[in-house]
Each structure stands twice: as structure tokens, then as C-alpha cells.
Design a protein around this motif. Structure first.
Motif, PDB file in Angstrom:
ATOM      1  N   ASP A 136       1.761   6.699  -6.788  1.00 60.10           N
ATOM      2  CA  ASP A 136       0.689   7.628  -7.151  1.00 60.10           C
ATOM      3  C   ASP A 136       1.119   9.072  -6.923  1.00 60.10           C
ATOM      4  O   ASP A 136       0.834   9.953  -7.735  1.00 60.10           O
ATOM      5  N   ARG A 137       1.816   9.323  -5.816  1.00 59.89           N
ATOM      6  CA  ARG A 137       2.271  10.682  -5.508  1.00 59.89           C
ATOM      7  C   ARG A 137       3.282  11.148  -6.551  1.00 59.89           C
ATOM      8  O   ARG A 137       3.232  12.288  -7.019  1.00 59.89           O
TER       9      ARG A 137
ATOM     10  N   ASP B  30       4.551  14.410 -11.252  1.00 57.56           N
ATOM     11  CA  ASP B  30       5.001  14.498 -12.646  1.00 57.56           C
ATOM     12  C   ASP B  30       3.954  15.183 -13.526  1.00 57.56           C
ATOM     13  O   ASP B  30       4.292  15.994 -14.397  1.00 57.56           O
ATOM     14  N   GLU B  31       2.692  14.865 -13.307  1.00 56.73           N
ATOM     15  CA  GLU B  31       1.609  15.495 -14.077  1.00 56.73           C
ATOM     16  C   GLU B  31       1.545  16.993 -13.787  1.00 56.73           C
ATOM     17  O   GLU B  31       1.333  17.801 -14.697  1.00 56.73           O
ATOM     18  N   ILE B  32       1.722  17.382 -12.539  1.00 55.90           N
ATOM     19  CA  ILE B  32       1.694  18.801 -12.170  1.00 55.90           C
ATOM     20  C   ILE B  32       2.827  19.533 -12.868  1.00 55.90           C
ATOM     21  O   ILE B  32       2.640  20.619 -13.431  1.00 55.90           O
ATOM     22  N   VAL B  33       4.024  18.945 -12.855  1.00 53.24           N
ATOM     23  CA  VAL B  33       5.176  19.573 -13.514  1.00 53.24           C
ATOM     24  C   VAL B  33       4.947  19.669 -15.016  1.00 53.24           C
ATOM     25  O   VAL B  33       5.212  20.705 -15.646  1.00 53.24           O
ATOM     26  N   LYS B  34       4.424  18.606 -15.602  1.00 47.07           N
ATOM     27  CA  LYS B  34       4.160  18.593 -17.047  1.00 47.07           C
ATOM     28  C   LYS B  34       3.158  19.675 -17.415  1.00 47.07           C
ATOM     29  O   LYS B  34       3.349  20.414 -18.389  1.00 47.07           O
TER      30      LYS B  34
ATOM     31  N   SER C  99       0.832  -1.210   0.000  1.00 46.30           N
ATOM     32  CA  SER C  99       0.000   0.000   0.000  1.00 46.30           C
ATOM     33  C   SER C  99       0.861   1.252   0.000  1.00 46.30           C
ATOM     34  O   SER C  99       0.577   2.210  -0.724  1.00 46.30           O
ATOM     35  N   GLN C 100       1.915   1.248   0.803  1.00 44.35           N
ATOM     36  CA  GLN C 100       2.800   2.410   0.869  1.00 44.35           C
ATOM     37  C   GLN C 100       3.513   2.613  -0.461  1.00 44.35           C
ATOM     38  O   GLN C 100       3.640   3.741  -0.932  1.00 44.35           O
ATOM     39  N   ASN C 101       3.950   1.526  -1.065  1.00 45.85           N
ATOM     40  CA  ASN C 101       4.599   1.636  -2.380  1.00 45.85           C
ATOM     41  C   ASN C 101       3.645   2.208  -3.420  1.00 45.85           C
ATOM     42  O   ASN C 101       4.043   3.026  -4.254  1.00 45.85           O
TER      43      ASN C 101
END
Length: 71
Positions: A56-57, A62-66, A49-51
Motif C-alpha cells: 500500500d505504501r 507511486d501515485e504521488i510521483v505520478k 499484514s506487513q507485506n
């Protein structure tokens, strides 16, 4: 408490659980193994779950930066 006989057969040593192992008092060996397997399974589930959360984070970051680079 368990009793361990000396090799010479002339005596024995009484042994008791260490304080950190008192939680195993009154359990059979099989019960201890079963509980350990359950705990290992839970730990593996938590690690998975942590992985997934970390992945996901990272994907979200990455999507925010893109998206920011497009602006």
C-alpha cells in the motif's frame, strides 16, 4: 525433569529444562505443539499484514510521483 537410562542399563541421567524452555514446564507435548501452531499462525498473519502495508505504501508513493509529474 525426565530420566534417560544409559545404554548399558546400569544407570541413568536426570535432565531438566533449560532456562529458555522453562515456559514449557507443566505443559504436555500436545499443548506445546498447539501453542506453536498458534504462534506460527499469528506470525504468518503479521507477515501478511506487513507485506500489505508495504504494498500500500509503495502504491501511494507511486501515485504521488505520478501526480507530481503531471504538474
Amino acid at each position: 525433569m525426565i530420566t534417560i537410562p544409559h545404554k548399558d542399563g546400569k544407570g541413568y541421567t536426570n535432565c531438566s529444562l533449560l532456562p529458555k524452555s522453562k515456559k514449557f514446564a507443566n505443559l504436555t507435548y500436545e499443548e506445546i505443539l498447539y501453542n506453536q501452531e498458534l504462534m506460527d499462525g499469528l506470525n504468518n498473519t503479521l507477515i501478511d499484514s506487513q507485506n500489505q502495508l508495504n504494498a500500500d505504501r509503495t502504491l501511494t508513493a507511486d501515485e504521488i510521483v505520478k501526480n507530481a509529474k503531471r504538474l
